[in-house]
Enzyme design. Sequence first.
Site, PDB file in Angstrom:
ATOM      1  N   ARG A 213      58.807 -10.500  60.480  1.00  0.00           N
ATOM      2  CA  ARG A 213      58.187 -10.873  61.872  1.00  0.00           C
ATOM      3  C   ARG A 213      56.828 -10.892  61.161  1.00  0.00           C
ATOM      4  O   ARG A 213      55.341 -11.850  61.370  1.00  0.00           O
ATOM      5  CB  ARG A 213      58.667 -10.626  62.575  1.00  0.00           C
TER       6      ARG A 213
ATOM      7  N   LYS B  75      68.733  -3.085  70.013  1.00  0.00           N
ATOM      8  CA  LYS B  75      68.369  -1.971  70.541  1.00  0.00           C
ATOM      9  C   LYS B  75      68.618  -0.632  71.535  1.00  0.00           C
ATOM     10  O   LYS B  75      69.295   0.341  71.726  1.00  0.00           O
ATOM     11  CB  LYS B  75      66.801  -0.944  69.428  1.00  0.00           C
TER      12      LYS B  75
ATOM     13  N   SER C 274      65.364  -8.701  70.425  1.00  0.00           N
ATOM     14  CA  SER C 274      64.887  -7.405  68.846  1.00  0.00           C
ATOM     15  C   SER C 274      64.895  -5.939  69.909  1.00  0.00           C
ATOM     16  O   SER C 274      65.658  -5.350  70.133  1.00  0.00           O
ATOM     17  CB  SER C 274      63.818  -7.577  68.504  1.00  0.00           C
TER      18      SER C 274
ATOM     19  N   ASP D 253      67.525  -5.509  62.838  1.00  0.00           N
ATOM     20  CA  ASP D 253      66.104  -5.600  63.744  1.00  0.00           C
ATOM     21  C   ASP D 253      65.180  -4.940  62.597  1.00  0.00           C
ATOM     22  O   ASP D 253      64.102  -5.592  62.627  1.00  0.00           O
ATOM     23  CB  ASP D 253      66.494  -5.119  64.761  1.00  0.00           C
TER      24      ASP D 253
ATOM     25  N   HIS E 200      63.554   0.426  79.503  1.00  0.00           N
ATOM     26  CA  HIS E 200      62.372   0.092  78.099  1.00  0.00           C
ATOM     27  C   HIS E 200      61.201  -0.307  78.881  1.00  0.00           C
ATOM     28  O   HIS E 200      61.370  -0.985  79.840  1.00  0.00           O
ATOM     29  CB  HIS E 200      63.099  -1.281  77.249  1.00  0.00           C
TER      30      HIS E 200
HETATM   31  N1  URA Z   1      58.776  -4.851  70.149  1.00  0.00           N
HETATM   32  C1  URA Z   1      59.899  -4.735  69.250  1.00  0.00           C
HETATM   33  O1  URA Z   1      61.182  -4.464  69.643  1.00  0.00           O
HETATM   34  N2  URA Z   1      60.832  -5.799  69.111  1.00  0.00           N
HETATM   35  C2  URA Z   1      60.014  -7.018  69.098  1.00  0.00           C
HETATM   36  O2  URA Z   1      60.264  -8.258  68.736  1.00  0.00           O
HETATM   37  C3  URA Z   1      58.383  -7.226  69.775  1.00  0.00           C
HETATM   38  C4  URA Z   1      58.074  -5.926  70.830  1.00  0.00           C
END
Ligand code: URA
Length: 436
Positions: free
Chosen positions: A168, A187, A183, A161, A82
Amino acid sequence: MRTVELIQKKRDAEQLTTAEIDYMIQGYTKGDIPDYQMSAWAMAIYFNGMTAKETADLTLAMARSGDQAELGSIPGVKVDKHSTGGVGDTTTLILAPLVAAAGVPVAKMSGRGLGHTGGTIDKLEAIAGFKVELGKEQFLQQVTDIGVAVIGQSGNMTPADKKLYGLRDVTATIESIPLIASSIMSKKIASGADAIVLDVKTGNGAFMKSLEDSIKLAQAMVEIGEEVGRETVAVITNMDEPLGEAIGNALEVREAIETLQGRGPADLTELCIVLAAHMVVLGGKAATYDEAKVKVTELLHNGSALAKLKQLVGAQGGNEAIIDSPELLVSAPYQVPVMAAEDGTVSRIDAEALGVTAMLLGAGRATKEDQIDLAVGMVLRKKVGDSVRSGEMLAELYMNNNEPMFTEDMTQRTRSAFTLVTGSAARSPLIYAIVS
Ligand code: URA
Ligand code: CA
């Protein structure tokens, strides 16, 4: 359990239990907990933080809030990668075939982009015929057969999320390390990763602007990995200038092909080798990092990774001829050179500003509904540390619209993203730190 008590607990900087965190996440996903209570809870986390255990609990609760990929039928350690995002980041297109060529299975689910350019899935659509949707069985079978598949996220993954991130965004609670770390990691875990390599970007074009914050974020994610039994390595990398030279979808596919032909930009090539080597170690296909680095360098230079990309493109219905002849990719009709107005040395390239320019050219989306123009973007001809003479090209714009005022605006924006100084200018290191 009462939601208000859990908000109060976090407000008073007490530690929440696994069950309490599950209750908040499940309740919010189902719609039992309203946005205003979740906002207050997120703000309490913003101010009081979370322990490593709480952060791991939050990650798992979100990972389990929707569909989870089942990759168990694929033999081997599934290693995912990622990137926290940057401008012109082409690494996935290079890493997926490179790591697969080293024998590590790559079952990659990628996103479309919101922002400067498209995501990996948009970029792949620049290859004529490439299908980004495969049935579940077909996806698993392809990874088993050829070692790699790259598809768009489908189904209902990590709905908690998605909902919390949206909340947020409008309640000033994005910038919280435990919330960002959970977060991102939720994923990856929902996508079935056994092990994870993170490319945490730092600098003006990155989500995390300071090195200190980037390291904190990396440490939080590595800790989550430890807590939940997914070995995680984070590489902190420079995003003070765009990575590589191409920004734009088809342009980045071409850059990825050239990199796999062994003639890509030095920074992009180096970063891909480093990330791939960590993935190969986690995937158990090399005993040490140094051994893995030698291995992936060879696979990149001897054509094996390029052949793997061709196999991937063919398996997903894309035109394989593009791999040998990238000029077959969609291309923009107008190529506009951006010239330097003075002599000097490039000391800084504002990655963020170039990302915005690429988006205005049509390479990215401002809203989910926007259509991407796969052909447009830019190619940098100078990078930090290069000297330049007045009238020499800094970058070349690829445009679908050559209306004079638009062209002038795009040219100006691009030129002013380059800072020129007299004398020499130091390049930032490409890799600042490894957290594991
Ligand atoms: N990228 C994400 O996937 N989540 C966040 O909270 C910030 C950046
Ligand atoms: Ca690039």
